[in-house]
Scaffold this motif. Structure first.
Motif, PDB file in Angstrom:
ATOM      1  N   VAL A   1       0.859  -1.200   0.000  1.00 30.81           N
ATOM      2  CA  VAL A   1       0.000   0.000   0.000  1.00 30.81           C
ATOM      3  C   VAL A   1       0.885   1.236   0.000  1.00 30.81           C
ATOM      4  O   VAL A   1       0.646   2.200  -0.743  1.00 30.81           O
ATOM      5  CB  VAL A   1      -0.962  -0.028   1.215  1.00 30.81           C
ATOM      6  CG1 VAL A   1      -1.624   1.335   1.429  1.00 30.81           C
ATOM      7  CG2 VAL A   1      -1.988  -1.117   1.041  1.00 30.81           C
ATOM      8  N   ARG A   2       1.938   1.235   0.817  1.00 34.29           N
ATOM      9  CA  ARG A   2       2.862   2.370   0.870  1.00 34.29           C
ATOM     10  C   ARG A   2       3.548   2.571  -0.488  1.00 34.29           C
ATOM     11  O   ARG A   2       3.709   3.697  -0.962  1.00 34.29           O
ATOM     12  CB  ARG A   2       3.916   2.160   1.962  1.00 34.29           C
ATOM     13  CG  ARG A   2       3.374   2.390   3.349  1.00 34.29           C
ATOM     14  CD  ARG A   2       4.505   2.283   4.366  1.00 34.29           C
ATOM     15  NE  ARG A   2       3.976   2.332   5.733  1.00 34.29           N
ATOM     16  CZ  ARG A   2       4.598   1.868   6.769  1.00 34.29           C
ATOM     17  NH1 ARG A   2       5.787   1.294   6.635  1.00 34.29           N
ATOM     18  NH2 ARG A   2       4.060   1.954   7.973  1.00 34.29           N
ATOM     19  N   LYS A   3       3.976   1.418  -1.055  1.00 37.88           N
ATOM     20  CA  LYS A   3       4.654   1.479  -2.354  1.00 37.88           C
ATOM     21  C   LYS A   3       3.727   2.098  -3.390  1.00 37.88           C
ATOM     22  O   LYS A   3       4.139   2.983  -4.167  1.00 37.88           O
ATOM     23  CB  LYS A   3       5.090   0.079  -2.772  1.00 37.88           C
ATOM     24  CG  LYS A   3       5.743   0.016  -4.113  1.00 37.88           C
ATOM     25  CD  LYS A   3       6.082  -1.424  -4.473  1.00 37.88           C
ATOM     26  CE  LYS A   3       6.456  -1.530  -5.938  1.00 37.88           C
ATOM     27  NZ  LYS A   3       6.555  -2.904  -6.373  1.00 37.88           N
ATOM     28  N   ALA A   4       2.484   1.603  -3.396  1.00 34.90           N
ATOM     29  CA  ALA A   4       1.513   2.137  -4.366  1.00 34.90           C
ATOM     30  C   ALA A   4       1.291   3.622  -4.098  1.00 34.90           C
ATOM     31  O   ALA A   4       1.191   4.435  -5.045  1.00 34.90           O
ATOM     32  CB  ALA A   4       0.202   1.372  -4.258  1.00 34.90           C
ATOM     33  N   SER A   5       1.240   3.994  -2.854  1.00 35.67           N
ATOM     34  CA  SER A   5       1.035   5.397  -2.496  1.00 35.67           C
ATOM     35  C   SER A   5       2.222   6.234  -2.953  1.00 35.67           C
ATOM     36  O   SER A   5       2.052   7.327  -3.499  1.00 35.67           O
ATOM     37  CB  SER A   5       0.838   5.488  -0.991  1.00 35.67           C
ATOM     38  OG  SER A   5       0.770   6.818  -0.569  1.00 35.67           O
ATOM     39  N   VAL A   6       3.440   5.696  -2.738  1.00 35.05           N
ATOM     40  CA  VAL A   6       4.652   6.405  -3.151  1.00 35.05           C
ATOM     41  C   VAL A   6       4.664   6.516  -4.669  1.00 35.05           C
ATOM     42  O   VAL A   6       5.003   7.570  -5.236  1.00 35.05           O
ATOM     43  CB  VAL A   6       5.911   5.710  -2.609  1.00 35.05           C
ATOM     44  CG1 VAL A   6       7.176   6.232  -3.273  1.00 35.05           C
ATOM     45  CG2 VAL A   6       5.989   5.890  -1.096  1.00 35.05           C
ATOM     46  N   GLU A   7       4.322   5.422  -5.337  1.00 33.85           N
ATOM     47  CA  GLU A   7       4.305   5.433  -6.799  1.00 33.85           C
ATOM     48  C   GLU A   7       3.297   6.460  -7.309  1.00 33.85           C
ATOM     49  O   GLU A   7       3.531   7.159  -8.293  1.00 33.85           O
ATOM     50  CB  GLU A   7       3.996   4.044  -7.350  1.00 33.85           C
ATOM     51  CG  GLU A   7       5.166   3.086  -7.207  1.00 33.85           C
ATOM     52  CD  GLU A   7       4.832   1.661  -7.640  1.00 33.85           C
ATOM     53  OE1 GLU A   7       3.655   1.320  -7.880  1.00 33.85           O
ATOM     54  OE2 GLU A   7       5.787   0.827  -7.708  1.00 33.85           O
ATOM     55  N   GLU A   8       2.131   6.556  -6.683  1.00 37.36           N
ATOM     56  CA  GLU A   8       1.119   7.538  -7.050  1.00 37.36           C
ATOM     57  C   GLU A   8       1.679   8.966  -6.886  1.00 37.36           C
ATOM     58  O   GLU A   8       1.483   9.828  -7.710  1.00 37.36           O
ATOM     59  CB  GLU A   8      -0.130   7.410  -6.158  1.00 37.36           C
ATOM     60  CG  GLU A   8      -1.115   6.363  -6.555  1.00 37.36           C
ATOM     61  CD  GLU A   8      -1.740   6.633  -7.919  1.00 37.36           C
ATOM     62  OE1 GLU A   8      -2.127   7.761  -8.214  1.00 37.36           O
ATOM     63  OE2 GLU A   8      -1.828   5.658  -8.688  1.00 37.36           O
ATOM     64  N   GLU A   9       2.353   9.150  -5.768  1.00 31.83           N
ATOM     65  CA  GLU A   9       2.918  10.457  -5.467  1.00 31.83           C
ATOM     66  C   GLU A   9       3.966  10.836  -6.492  1.00 31.83           C
ATOM     67  O   GLU A   9       4.023  11.970  -6.925  1.00 31.83           O
ATOM     68  CB  GLU A   9       3.526  10.413  -4.049  1.00 31.83           C
ATOM     69  CG  GLU A   9       3.876  11.740  -3.468  1.00 31.83           C
ATOM     70  CD  GLU A   9       2.681  12.667  -3.333  1.00 31.83           C
ATOM     71  OE1 GLU A   9       2.832  13.845  -3.627  1.00 31.83           O
ATOM     72  OE2 GLU A   9       1.580  12.213  -2.941  1.00 31.83           O
ATOM     73  N   LEU A  10       4.780   9.809  -6.893  1.00 33.79           N
ATOM     74  CA  LEU A  10       5.821  10.066  -7.897  1.00 33.79           C
ATOM     75  C   LEU A  10       5.213  10.413  -9.263  1.00 33.79           C
ATOM     76  O   LEU A  10       5.744  11.235  -9.991  1.00 33.79           O
ATOM     77  CB  LEU A  10       6.748   8.853  -8.010  1.00 33.79           C
ATOM     78  CG  LEU A  10       7.765   8.688  -6.878  1.00 33.79           C
ATOM     79  CD1 LEU A  10       8.542   7.389  -7.062  1.00 33.79           C
ATOM     80  CD2 LEU A  10       8.726   9.859  -6.828  1.00 33.79           C
ATOM     81  N   LYS A  11       4.120   9.735  -9.582  1.00 31.15           N
ATOM     82  CA  LYS A  11       3.466   9.987 -10.865  1.00 31.15           C
ATOM     83  C   LYS A  11       2.916  11.419 -10.896  1.00 31.15           C
ATOM     84  O   LYS A  11       2.940  12.086 -11.928  1.00 31.15           O
ATOM     85  CB  LYS A  11       2.310   9.029 -11.093  1.00 31.15           C
ATOM     86  CG  LYS A  11       2.752   7.667 -11.576  1.00 31.15           C
ATOM     87  CD  LYS A  11       1.524   6.803 -11.856  1.00 31.15           C
ATOM     88  CE  LYS A  11       1.944   5.391 -12.144  1.00 31.15           C
ATOM     89  NZ  LYS A  11       0.788   4.517 -12.258  1.00 31.15           N
ATOM     90  N   LYS A  12       2.401  11.872  -9.775  1.00 31.29           N
ATOM     91  CA  LYS A  12       1.847  13.219  -9.695  1.00 31.29           C
ATOM     92  C   LYS A  12       2.943  14.264  -9.876  1.00 31.29           C
ATOM     93  O   LYS A  12       2.705  15.345 -10.374  1.00 31.29           O
ATOM     94  CB  LYS A  12       1.146  13.429  -8.356  1.00 31.29           C
ATOM     95  CG  LYS A  12      -0.156  12.707  -8.263  1.00 31.29           C
ATOM     96  CD  LYS A  12      -0.796  12.961  -6.903  1.00 31.29           C
ATOM     97  CE  LYS A  12      -2.062  12.145  -6.746  1.00 31.29           C
ATOM     98  NZ  LYS A  12      -2.608  12.258  -5.431  1.00 31.29           N
ATOM     99  N   GLN A  13       4.109  13.944  -9.421  1.00 32.03           N
ATOM    100  CA  GLN A  13       5.184  14.929  -9.509  1.00 32.03           C
ATOM    101  C   GLN A  13       5.704  14.856 -10.913  1.00 32.03           C
ATOM    102  O   GLN A  13       6.196  15.540 -11.587  1.00 32.03           O
ATOM    103  CB  GLN A  13       6.289  14.600  -8.513  1.00 32.03           C
ATOM    104  CG  GLN A  13       5.866  14.804  -7.085  1.00 32.03           C
ATOM    105  CD  GLN A  13       6.958  14.443  -6.125  1.00 32.03           C
ATOM    106  OE1 GLN A  13       8.051  14.085  -6.516  1.00 32.03           O
ATOM    107  NE2 GLN A  13       6.659  14.602  -4.845  1.00 32.03           N
TER     108      GLN A  13
END
Length: 135
Positions: free
Chosen positions: A123-135
């Motif tokens: 879940v954290r990884k997916a959240s981090v990946e989402e955050e990276l995509k937004k940036q």
């Protein structure tokens, strides 16, 4: 008077002869009794011998039965010891099974915690990946 004396002597002789014959008959009767007693004693001796032989046979059978009983008691003791050893082994096996079950439950708990941690990490990884995509 000589004639009377002769008659008296003859009567005495007859009495003595009868007495001697009676004594002879009594001796013969006693001899028969002795012979019958001897035969009876021989029979009794034979019976005693047969009884002694039977007693010896019975003693031999008793000894044999006692020896067989001792063997069976020894077998029974061995079986009892074997059964006791088997019971002890079953008890030890049950203890091992219980230890394995407990250990297995601990491993299942650890696996569950690791699975939960992995899910959290994903879940954290997916959240981090989402955050990276937004940036």
């Amino acid at each position: 008077s000589a004639e009377n004396e002769l008659k008296n002597q003859l009567e005495k002789f007859d009495v003595l002869a009868q007495s001697e014959e009676a004594a002879r008959d009594r001796v013969i009767a006693l001899q028969r009794e002795v012979e019958e007693s001897r035969r009876s004693n021989e029979k009794l001796v034979g019976q005693v011998k047969r009884l002694e032989d039977e007693q010896n046979v019975m003693n031999a059978r008793k000894t044999s039965a006692e020896e067989e009983l001792k063997k069976q008691l020894a077998r029974f003791d061995a079986l009892a010891r074997s059964e006791e050893a088997a019971r002890d082994a079953v008890g030890a096996f049950k203890s091992q099974v219980e230890e394995l079950r407990s250990s297995n439950e601990k491993l299942v708990g650890q696996a569950k915690r690791l699975e939960d941690e992995r899910n959290v990490m994903n879940v954290r990884k997916a959240s981090v990946e989402e955050e990276l995509k937004k940036q």
